[in-house]
Design a protein around this motif. Sequence first.
Motif, PDB file in Angstrom:
ATOM      1  N   LEU A  81       0.814  -1.212   0.000  1.00 40.19           N
ATOM      2  CA  LEU A  81       0.000   0.000   0.000  1.00 40.19           C
ATOM      3  C   LEU A  81       0.850   1.265   0.000  1.00 40.19           C
ATOM      4  N   SER A  82       2.096   1.166   0.483  1.00 36.25           N
ATOM      5  CA  SER A  82       2.961   2.340   0.508  1.00 36.25           C
ATOM      6  C   SER A  82       3.314   2.803  -0.903  1.00 36.25           C
ATOM      7  N   ASN A  83       3.118   1.938  -1.896  1.00 40.55           N
ATOM      8  CA  ASN A  83       3.385   2.305  -3.290  1.00 40.55           C
ATOM      9  C   ASN A  83       2.110   2.636  -4.060  1.00 40.55           C
ATOM     10  N   GLU A  84       0.988   2.680  -3.349  1.00 42.85           N
ATOM     11  CA  GLU A  84      -0.298   2.977  -3.971  1.00 42.85           C
ATOM     12  C   GLU A  84      -0.682   4.438  -3.744  1.00 42.85           C
ATOM     13  N   ALA A  85      -1.272   5.052  -4.756  1.00 42.13           N
ATOM     14  CA  ALA A  85      -1.884   6.373  -4.588  1.00 42.13           C
ATOM     15  C   ALA A  85      -3.300   6.124  -4.086  1.00 42.13           C
ATOM     16  N   LEU A  86      -3.468   6.177  -2.784  1.00 41.24           N
ATOM     17  CA  LEU A  86      -4.710   5.744  -2.145  1.00 41.24           C
ATOM     18  C   LEU A  86      -5.864   6.712  -2.422  1.00 41.24           C
ATOM     19  N   LEU A  87      -7.016   6.148  -2.744  1.00 36.55           N
ATOM     20  CA  LEU A  87      -8.221   6.951  -2.892  1.00 36.55           C
ATOM     21  C   LEU A  87      -8.711   7.360  -1.501  1.00 36.55           C
ATOM     22  N   HIS A  88      -9.196   8.575  -1.373  1.00 37.54           N
ATOM     23  CA  HIS A  88      -9.613   9.051  -0.049  1.00 37.54           C
ATOM     24  C   HIS A  88     -10.748  10.047  -0.200  1.00 37.54           C
ATOM     25  N   THR A  89     -11.389  10.368   0.924  1.00 40.82           N
ATOM     26  CA  THR A  89     -12.499  11.306   0.922  1.00 40.82           C
ATOM     27  C   THR A  89     -12.330  12.342   2.018  1.00 40.82           C
ATOM     28  N   SER A  90     -12.696  13.576   1.716  1.00 38.86           N
ATOM     29  CA  SER A  90     -12.577  14.659   2.696  1.00 38.86           C
ATOM     30  C   SER A  90     -13.586  14.510   3.821  1.00 38.86           C
ATOM     31  N   SER A  91     -14.632  13.696   3.635  1.00 37.04           N
ATOM     32  CA  SER A  91     -15.616  13.509   4.700  1.00 37.04           C
ATOM     33  C   SER A  91     -15.105  12.579   5.795  1.00 37.04           C
ATOM     34  N   ARG A  92     -14.074  11.767   5.498  1.00 35.13           N
ATOM     35  CA  ARG A  92     -13.487  10.881   6.507  1.00 35.13           C
ATOM     36  C   ARG A  92     -11.959  10.919   6.396  1.00 35.13           C
ATOM     37  N   HIS A 100       0.529   7.262   0.831  1.00 36.60           N
ATOM     38  CA  HIS A 100       0.529   8.263  -0.235  1.00 36.60           C
ATOM     39  C   HIS A 100      -0.883   8.364  -0.792  1.00 36.60           C
ATOM     40  N   TYR A 101      -1.365   9.592  -0.913  1.00 31.10           N
ATOM     41  CA  TYR A 101      -2.750   9.788  -1.332  1.00 31.10           C
ATOM     42  C   TYR A 101      -2.841  10.195  -2.797  1.00 31.10           C
ATOM     43  N   GLY A 102      -3.817   9.595  -3.470  1.00 29.14           N
ATOM     44  CA  GLY A 102      -4.093   9.939  -4.853  1.00 29.14           C
ATOM     45  C   GLY A 102      -5.330  10.794  -4.960  1.00 29.14           C
ATOM     46  N   GLN A 103      -6.251  10.369  -5.798  1.00 25.68           N
ATOM     47  CA  GLN A 103      -7.467  11.137  -6.038  1.00 25.68           C
ATOM     48  C   GLN A 103      -8.326  11.234  -4.785  1.00 25.68           C
ATOM     49  N   GLY A 104      -8.792  12.448  -4.487  1.00 25.05           N
ATOM     50  CA  GLY A 104      -9.685  12.662  -3.354  1.00 25.05           C
ATOM     51  C   GLY A 104     -11.094  12.976  -3.822  1.00 25.05           C
ATOM     52  N   PHE A 105     -12.059  12.676  -2.974  1.00 27.99           N
ATOM     53  CA  PHE A 105     -13.465  12.890  -3.316  1.00 27.99           C
ATOM     54  C   PHE A 105     -14.168  13.550  -2.137  1.00 27.99           C
ATOM     55  N   THR A 106     -15.160  14.369  -2.459  1.00 25.44           N
ATOM     56  CA  THR A 106     -15.877  15.083  -1.389  1.00 25.44           C
ATOM     57  C   THR A 106     -16.831  14.180  -0.625  1.00 25.44           C
ATOM     58  N   HIS A 107     -17.329  13.124  -1.276  1.00 28.18           N
ATOM     59  CA  HIS A 107     -18.303  12.251  -0.628  1.00 28.18           C
ATOM     60  C   HIS A 107     -17.879  10.795  -0.745  1.00 28.18           C
ATOM     61  N   LEU A 108     -18.247  10.019   0.253  1.00 31.36           N
ATOM     62  CA  LEU A 108     -17.905   8.604   0.279  1.00 31.36           C
ATOM     63  C   LEU A 108     -18.502   7.858  -0.914  1.00 31.36           C
ATOM     64  N   PHE A 109     -19.683   8.242  -1.335  1.00 32.08           N
ATOM     65  CA  PHE A 109     -20.324   7.571  -2.469  1.00 32.08           C
ATOM     66  C   PHE A 109     -19.425   7.614  -3.699  1.00 32.08           C
TER      67      PHE A 109
END
Length: 294
Positions: free
Chosen positions: A187-198, A217-226
């Motif tokens: 996972l340390s080599n993955e651009a992790l998907l994440h959300t600003s709500s959590r 390491h974080y990749g694309q972020g999203f405003t909602h979990l959906f």
Amino acid sequence: MRDLPSLNALRAFEATARLGSVGRAAEELHVTHGAISRQLRVLEEALGKPVFVRQGRGVALTAIGEELHDRVSNAFAQLREGWADLQRGRDDAPFVLGCAGSLLARWVIPRLERLERDLPMLRLHLSPEEDPLAPRHAEPDAALAVAAPPWPAGWQVHVLAPERIGPVVSPRHAGLERLLEHGTSALSNEALLHTSSRPQAWPAWARANGIPVESLHYGQGFTHLFYLLEAAVAGLGVAIAPAQLVQDDIDAGRLLAPWGFQQTDASWILATPRRRVDGRVDALAAWMRHALNA
């Protein structure tokens, strides 16, 4: 001399005091910012003193504003409670369930047909609310949420199930083979998907599994979990997700949970305003508890 100020002025004052903002009060009451400001001026002219002072981007109550708010908020609460009681007394009155959009789309709606079949007396009406427990003009009959203690004041809470979270990934994800071969270290080599709500979800899971948070390491972020979960299903990366929201995808083979799920300090809850008594709530809580723990 009038015994009371304009009811519109009192409504504008109550909403502004409760929400801490003229703009939010205008949005709730479906009027313009200027209309709220005019009603507040009417109230202040009648009192001869200001009821608000500016504070940052919002407003704060003055001393006389605090005193007025105590009286007005109690009066409006009694009016809302009385009106809600009258509405619930109608044979065709719906049962309003407030629920965050992600829970609504990924858990409630897929089970809605079965819920309505099992509990036909509910006449369920769904009300999407990003924070269904937040104070607002019209309270739902019940609110479905994922939250951690302490529980919000003024709500009776039925604990339904513990929350469990874990990484999920699509079988279509390009890096899946490497993930399965090397385990969580990959996972340390993955651009992790994440959300600003959590924002705390990945760090909390990493700490619980002995993974240095700084290695994430974080990749694309999203405003909602959906949206986050839709991106994971599309194979765009590894997401962190509550088990109950992705179980249908796992059962259907759209997602994998290579390392399982871990319990957090939060729970799925069904909350109702304390002053309301509605026998339908117990039936709904029992149904949801069974569905979440099945």
